[in-house]
Scaffold this motif. Sequence first.
Motif, PDB file in Angstrom:
ATOM      1  N   LEU A 139       3.379  -1.121 -12.096  1.00  0.00           N
ATOM      2  CA  LEU A 139       2.140  -0.389 -11.806  1.00  0.00           C
ATOM      3  C   LEU A 139       1.611   0.393 -13.009  1.00  0.00           C
ATOM      4  CD1 LEU A 139       2.676   1.121  -8.228  1.00  0.00           C
ATOM      5  CD2 LEU A 139       1.550  -1.029  -8.861  1.00  0.00           C
ATOM      6  N   HIS A 143      -2.282   0.994 -13.878  1.00  0.00           N
ATOM      7  CA  HIS A 143      -2.850   2.308 -13.583  1.00  0.00           C
ATOM      8  C   HIS A 143      -3.540   2.890 -14.816  1.00  0.00           C
ATOM      9  CE1 HIS A 143      -3.395   6.062 -11.500  1.00  0.00           C
ATOM     10  NE2 HIS A 143      -2.611   6.731 -12.328  1.00  0.00           N
ATOM     11  N   ILE A 148      -5.242   3.299 -10.275  1.00  0.00           N
ATOM     12  CA  ILE A 148      -4.904   2.835  -8.934  1.00  0.00           C
ATOM     13  C   ILE A 148      -5.328   3.859  -7.880  1.00  0.00           C
ATOM     14  CG2 ILE A 148      -2.988   2.268  -7.390  1.00  0.00           C
ATOM     15  CD1 ILE A 148      -1.485   1.245  -9.883  1.00  0.00           C
ATOM     16  N   VAL A 151      -1.928   1.550  -2.751  1.00  0.00           N
ATOM     17  CA  VAL A 151      -0.947   0.482  -2.888  1.00  0.00           C
ATOM     18  C   VAL A 151      -0.310   0.221  -1.517  1.00  0.00           C
ATOM     19  CG1 VAL A 151       1.108  -0.324  -4.102  1.00  0.00           C
ATOM     20  CG2 VAL A 151      -0.434   1.282  -5.235  1.00  0.00           C
ATOM     21  N   ILE A 153       2.945  -1.904  -0.050  1.00  0.00           N
ATOM     22  CA  ILE A 153       4.159  -2.575  -0.521  1.00  0.00           C
ATOM     23  C   ILE A 153       4.952  -3.093   0.673  1.00  0.00           C
ATOM     24  CG2 ILE A 153       6.225  -2.356  -1.976  1.00  0.00           C
ATOM     25  CD1 ILE A 153       4.444   0.665  -2.217  1.00  0.00           C
ATOM     26  N   LEU A 229      -0.140   5.442  -0.935  1.00  0.00           N
ATOM     27  CA  LEU A 229       0.786   4.324  -0.765  1.00  0.00           C
ATOM     28  C   LEU A 229       1.252   4.227   0.675  1.00  0.00           C
ATOM     29  CD1 LEU A 229       1.907   6.029  -3.616  1.00  0.00           C
ATOM     30  CD2 LEU A 229       2.866   3.761  -3.913  1.00  0.00           C
ATOM     31  N   VAL A 246       3.079  -6.766  -3.392  1.00  0.00           N
ATOM     32  CA  VAL A 246       2.352  -5.526  -3.647  1.00  0.00           C
ATOM     33  C   VAL A 246       0.854  -5.791  -3.720  1.00  0.00           C
ATOM     34  CG1 VAL A 246       2.119  -3.543  -5.199  1.00  0.00           C
ATOM     35  CG2 VAL A 246       4.338  -4.695  -4.963  1.00  0.00           C
ATOM     36  N   THR A 247       0.090  -5.091  -2.894  1.00  0.00           N
ATOM     37  CA  THR A 247      -1.369  -5.166  -2.917  1.00  0.00           C
ATOM     38  C   THR A 247      -1.909  -3.847  -3.477  1.00  0.00           C
ATOM     39  OG1 THR A 247      -1.381  -6.627  -0.999  1.00  0.00           O
ATOM     40  CG2 THR A 247      -3.435  -5.504  -1.522  1.00  0.00           C
ATOM     41  N   ILE A 248      -2.781  -3.956  -4.477  1.00  0.00           N
ATOM     42  CA  ILE A 248      -3.246  -2.772  -5.206  1.00  0.00           C
ATOM     43  C   ILE A 248      -4.769  -2.713  -5.179  1.00  0.00           C
ATOM     44  CG2 ILE A 248      -3.075  -1.480  -7.365  1.00  0.00           C
ATOM     45  CD1 ILE A 248      -0.864  -3.547  -8.181  1.00  0.00           C
TER      46      ILE A 248
END
Length: 341
Positions: A139, A143, A148, A151, A153, A229, A246-248
């Motif tokens: 990350l 970032h 970011i 997130v 996870i 998060l 992981v979706t950001i």
Amino acid sequence: MAYNVAVVGATGNVGQEMLSILEERMFPVKDVYAIASRSSLGREVSYGDRTLKCLDLEQFDFSRVDIALFAAGGSVSAEWAPKAARAGAIVIDNSSHFRMDPDVPLIVPEVNPDAVAGYAKKNIIANPNCSTAQLVVALKPLHDRAKIKRVVISTYQSVSGAGKEAMDELWTQTKGIYVGDSPTPSAFTKQIAFNVIPHIDVFMDDGYTKEEWKLVAETKKILDPKIKLTATAVRVPVFVGHSEAVTIEFERPISDHEARDLLRESPGLMVVDKREDEGYITPVECVGDFATYVSRIRTDPTVDNGLVLWIVSDNLRKGAALNAVQIAELLLNKGHLKTRS
């Protein structure tokens, strides 16, 4: 200059990895002491081509060492890490006990190296949770580039994260199923062989588990408290190697091509991302490696400025032992480590 190092919990999975990595990375060691409970007194462990006999934690004089690497669990760290620190050793603790202490830095050297100077308040540095370590390494460069916002996870965590008994249970259940035995859970709440368990650590009042809370709280402390998060932590029937989907969501635009190039240039990361069969890394392939691997880098079309990643790492190495040794190297390189001998 060489330093005296103690490894507390030397008979466990992580303790043995610490000894192995100290030797592999040629950390300047003068003397190394393998420390364990009284029941393991005299038990032999390996350090390179040397054999060490374990010493009793309750009788060990920590004024003999410059660094003490703790890998013996939270209750042991709670009692003995402050004693070692008061004796003058810089403690690098792998348990969760000190991670959220505001006077103890929580360090991943590729992410927040300057924070290591905070060790002086208590002479203790905390190692993050295994899943957090590999996550924040990936990350951090993203970032810095696009900031970011959020997130999501989902972890796929190997049984070695729960210790040797958990590894034995997976092995025993797997063998037993093939001969018709009924699996009996002990280390886990349900059958782990040929199954997945969406439950790691204890449940909290909000429905999340403590493992999921650790991922959130530790990432905020290490990287940025403003990041939002949410996590789901799942135990899978894999011996070693944690994986994360992981979706950001970012504040600024960043393409998957730019992210791929950026991650390739970042410390501690290896990108293996071909959009074809076998063009990604799985846990089996990461075992024994120092790197955190990133694959399946792609755009998330459901949000503005979104990306999706697949992250894999050896949890006994980067998730624990390697990160602890890297912290010791960081102390050395920044001039914080002084030999008392």
